[in-house]
Design a protein around this motif. Structure first.
Motif, PDB file in Angstrom:
ATOM      1  N   ALA A  25       0.883  -1.313  -0.011  1.00  0.00           N
ATOM      2  CA  ALA A  25      -0.140   0.146  -0.019  1.00  0.00           C
ATOM      3  C   ALA A  25       0.968   1.176   0.001  1.00  0.00           C
ATOM      4  O   ALA A  25       0.555   2.285  -0.692  1.00  0.00           O
ATOM      5  N   MET A  26       2.036   1.271   0.628  1.00  0.00           N
ATOM      6  CA  MET A  26       3.047   2.566   0.988  1.00  0.00           C
ATOM      7  C   MET A  26       3.325   2.814  -0.474  1.00  0.00           C
ATOM      8  O   MET A  26       3.641   3.809  -0.896  1.00  0.00           O
ATOM      9  N   ALA A  27       4.052   1.426  -0.916  1.00  0.00           N
ATOM     10  CA  ALA A  27       4.526   1.494  -2.558  1.00  0.00           C
ATOM     11  C   ALA A  27       3.772   2.134  -3.552  1.00  0.00           C
ATOM     12  O   ALA A  27       4.250   3.072  -4.118  1.00  0.00           O
ATOM     13  N   ASN A  28       2.712   1.859  -3.523  1.00  0.00           N
ATOM     14  CA  ASN A  28       1.517   2.152  -4.439  1.00  0.00           C
ATOM     15  C   ASN A  28       1.100   3.492  -4.141  1.00  0.00           C
ATOM     16  O   ASN A  28       1.055   4.335  -4.938  1.00  0.00           O
ATOM     17  N   ALA A  29       1.130   3.792  -2.984  1.00  0.00           N
ATOM     18  CA  ALA A  29       0.531   5.101  -2.468  1.00  0.00           C
ATOM     19  C   ALA A  29       1.565   6.311  -2.887  1.00  0.00           C
ATOM     20  O   ALA A  29       1.283   7.526  -3.392  1.00  0.00           O
ATOM     21  N   TYR A  30       3.040   6.031  -2.631  1.00  0.00           N
ATOM     22  CA  TYR A  30       4.038   7.095  -3.236  1.00  0.00           C
ATOM     23  C   TYR A  30       4.041   7.077  -4.699  1.00  0.00           C
ATOM     24  O   TYR A  30       4.224   8.287  -5.211  1.00  0.00           O
ATOM     25  N   GLU A  31       3.775   6.029  -5.364  1.00  0.00           N
ATOM     26  CA  GLU A  31       3.663   5.998  -6.874  1.00  0.00           C
ATOM     27  C   GLU A  31       2.583   6.799  -7.371  1.00  0.00           C
ATOM     28  O   GLU A  31       2.654   7.469  -8.329  1.00  0.00           O
ATOM     29  N   ALA A  53      -8.232  -2.943  -3.683  1.00  0.00           N
ATOM     30  CA  ALA A  53      -8.019  -2.025  -2.501  1.00  0.00           C
ATOM     31  C   ALA A  53      -7.571  -0.664  -3.101  1.00  0.00           C
ATOM     32  O   ALA A  53      -6.887  -0.448  -4.287  1.00  0.00           O
ATOM     33  N   ALA A  54      -8.192   0.321  -2.352  1.00  0.00           N
ATOM     34  CA  ALA A  54      -7.575   1.913  -2.497  1.00  0.00           C
ATOM     35  C   ALA A  54      -7.273   2.560  -1.159  1.00  0.00           C
ATOM     36  O   ALA A  54      -7.754   2.483  -0.254  1.00  0.00           O
ATOM     37  N   VAL A  55      -5.956   3.326  -1.372  1.00  0.00           N
ATOM     38  CA  VAL A  55      -5.600   4.066  -0.375  1.00  0.00           C
ATOM     39  C   VAL A  55      -5.315   5.572  -1.127  1.00  0.00           C
ATOM     40  O   VAL A  55      -4.891   5.631  -2.292  1.00  0.00           O
ATOM     41  N   PRO A  56      -5.250   6.654  -0.175  1.00  0.00           N
ATOM     42  CA  PRO A  56      -5.058   7.840  -0.567  1.00  0.00           C
ATOM     43  C   PRO A  56      -3.501   7.882  -1.177  1.00  0.00           C
ATOM     44  O   PRO A  56      -2.584   7.390  -0.479  1.00  0.00           O
TER      45      PRO A  56
END
Length: 283
Positions: free
Chosen positions: A106-112, A151-154
């Protein structure tokens, strides 16, 4: 254009109270010197973001800089707990902090997503996981093409991203070699970027094909701080100081001992002291 400044000036100009800040590094190239400067300058009310907060975030939390921590996995790698983080969460010392926990994915995708200018990250993950019960930032969306639940995160879009790297050239381009982690994405996602480096060179010679070069137009400030990642390591420059990580556990376990250590090694120290700390560790 990139400014070449002292570490004191870089942190003083680009990190303000109340900012969302990512001091990013994945076992390697962790920007300890920059974080120590933030502590010396007494920054407060920060939202600290990082994929793997370890000793440096333990120190920042223990010194009262953090209002909130956004993270995936927190610990002293190879040793155990982050005792200052635990004390803040369980005993509100030095004050209470909010935590928002994610998976690495989730963190890696949120940074991207932040680097791409998107509002959120959508990915396969968290299916059947309990974490979303305690983290309201984790949402579910339905793919409009397949009907699959995702899943979705800000997106993570820090006010400032701070990293350590091996080299900068005189134009302000930055070379990162070895384990890159999420440093590239953090710089691209952040409103401003500060980079500490081991040295400034005329040109990047014999660059490994897997290296990462950050162009000067995404870097706001470069500060030369040899040894600035200690006790983590810098590929090609110095080894990880395993003894420092082991020593941190009993220091962090006692509030008075912690405060005395911070006074001696951070508040009354300078960026230049880092070069001495890595003297025997140099490759």
């Amino acid at each position: 254009m990139t400014e070449f400044v002292t570490l004191e000036s870089a942190i003083g100009k680009h990190l303000r109270d109340g900012y969302c800040a990512a001091f990013e590094g994945f076992t390697h190239l962790i920007p300890h010197a920059a974080a120590h400067e933030a502590i010396r300058q007494g920054r407060k009310d920060l939202t600290l973001v990082r994929m793997t907060p370890d000793v440096i975030y333990d120190q920042m939390i223990g010194m009262g800089l953090a209002r909130k921590l956004v993270f995936s996995f927190a610990g002293n790698p190879g040793v155990g707990l982050l005792r200052r983080l635990r004390d803040a969460v369980e005993q509100q010392w030095p004050h209470a902090i909010e935590i928002e926990e994610h998976s690495h994915a989730a963190m890696a995708n949120a940074y991207e997503a932040g680097a791409a200018g998107l509002p959120c990250a959508v990915f396969r993950g968290y299916i059947g996981a309990e974490l979303k019960r305690v983290n309201p930032s984790i949402k579910a969306v339905t793919c409009p093409f397949t009907g699959e639940e995702l899943a979705a995160v800000p997106a993570i879009k820090p006010d400032v991203g701070i990293i350590h790297a091996q080299k900068a050239n005189r134009r302000g381009d930055v070379l990162v070699e070895g384990i890159v982690g999420a440093q590239k994405e953090v710089v691209l996602a952040s409103q401003r970027a500060v980079v500490t480096v081991e040295e400034v060179v005329e040109t990047f010679d014999d660059v490994h094909p897997n290296a990462c070069i950050l162009p000067n137009w995404v870097v706001d400030a470069v500060a030369v701080v040899p040894g600035g990642a200690h006790p983590s390591y810098v590929h090609g420059y110095y080894k990880r100081d395993n003894g420092a990580y082991l020593a941190w556990d009993p220091i962090a376990a006692d509030r008075d001992l912690f405060l005395k250590w911070m006074e001696d090694h951070v508040l009354n120290a300078t960026a230049e002291d880092f070069a001495e700390r890595v003297g025997s560790l140099r490759a």
